[in-house]
Design an enzyme around this catalytic site. Sequence first.
Site, mmCIF file in Angstrom:
data_model
loop_
_atom_site.group_PDB
_atom_site.id
_atom_site.type_symbol
_atom_site.label_atom_id
_atom_site.label_comp_id
_atom_site.label_asym_id
_atom_site.label_seq_id
_atom_site.Cartn_x
_atom_site.Cartn_y
_atom_site.Cartn_z
ATOM 1 N N GLU A 163 -1.847 -9.235 51.563
ATOM 2 C CA GLU A 163 -0.585 -9.838 50.627
ATOM 3 C C GLU A 163 -0.598 -9.255 49.447
ATOM 4 O OE1 GLU A 163 -1.373 -14.073 50.729
ATOM 5 O OE2 GLU A 163 -1.283 -14.419 52.937
ATOM 6 N N ARG A 205 -4.697 -19.224 57.346
ATOM 7 C CA ARG A 205 -4.875 -18.012 56.898
ATOM 8 C C ARG A 205 -4.576 -17.082 57.992
ATOM 9 N NH1 ARG A 205 -4.684 -20.287 52.933
ATOM 10 N NH2 ARG A 205 -5.930 -20.100 51.097
ATOM 11 N N HIS A 260 3.784 -16.677 51.640
ATOM 12 C CA HIS A 260 2.375 -17.491 51.153
ATOM 13 C C HIS A 260 2.860 -18.593 50.139
ATOM 14 C CE1 HIS A 260 -2.213 -17.775 51.210
ATOM 15 N NE2 HIS A 260 -1.665 -18.836 51.106
#
Length: 320
Positions: free
Chosen positions: A267, A238, A286
Amino acid sequence: MTRLRCAILDDYYDTALSLADWPRLADRVDVTAFTHPFSTEEAAASALADIDIVCAMRERTPFPRDLIERLPKLKLLITSGMRNAAIDMEAAKARGIVVCGTQYGRDPTAPLTMGLILELTRRIGRENARMHAGEMWQALGGIEIEGRTLGVVGLGKLGTKVAGLAKAFGMNVIAWSPNLTPERCKDAGVGYATKDELFATADVITVHVVLSERSRGLVGAADIARMKPTAYLVNTARAPIVDEAALLDALLEKRIAGAALDVFSVEPLPVDHPLRKLDNVVLTPHLGYVSEESFRAHYGQMVDCIAAWLGGAELPRRLA
């Protein structure tokens, strides 16, 4: 019979409806997939105002208290994974919303991590792009990872898997985390290091701890400053675990060799973000948990959960 409305969120690949048996619910539920993220909380509240069931993909769309309180019809919220820090669980409980999760069969993040390490060191993707663009033959030399040291921050299930893959490539592996012991490292077949030792000696550092208040900013400016100028940092965990501003400064000033990032503080990553302009950074959107197999598992379990909920059966993997 009153029909219910179900929203599948953040189906970026437009594949959710083809990866599970959604027709199984067709007699009771109308299912809609949203293929783009909501730009604001207001947009999410407007789009989901009449929705009874939400299927959320990990932490792509946050569900803070303010949003939950603006969704009067929401009764069932299912998230991929058994942990989603973007959902205010207490707010969901207060509203009587049932929250369930899904489980992974395998976690594809570890192979992605090795792919990012190989891209940093062998520049496979960049050479591929150059070849397709018709550019000159062989312009980007690489380095070998065999015999080099990988520093693993967090030796849990995922960190241990990455360590095993790295050893198969011939890397030396050391590890550190706040609660890690030399005995645990010995059991995993890796070396134990202090935090300072790991950041000062590793050729590649990869982060695999869970985001929490304790781990937020765990990799700070002082840690990045200890890295060798030839070292790389990989983060598939993260973004807030690493001081993003300090990392950006180190990359801009070429104080480390580079970084590979699969996670970001915002994001999707804004198109004008400075990270997109750096040639010593490998960026992926991601992708850690993104695979056909994991999506089939998640969406299939979501259908099972909805069917159980409709039938009044005990709910699998209930979180709240």
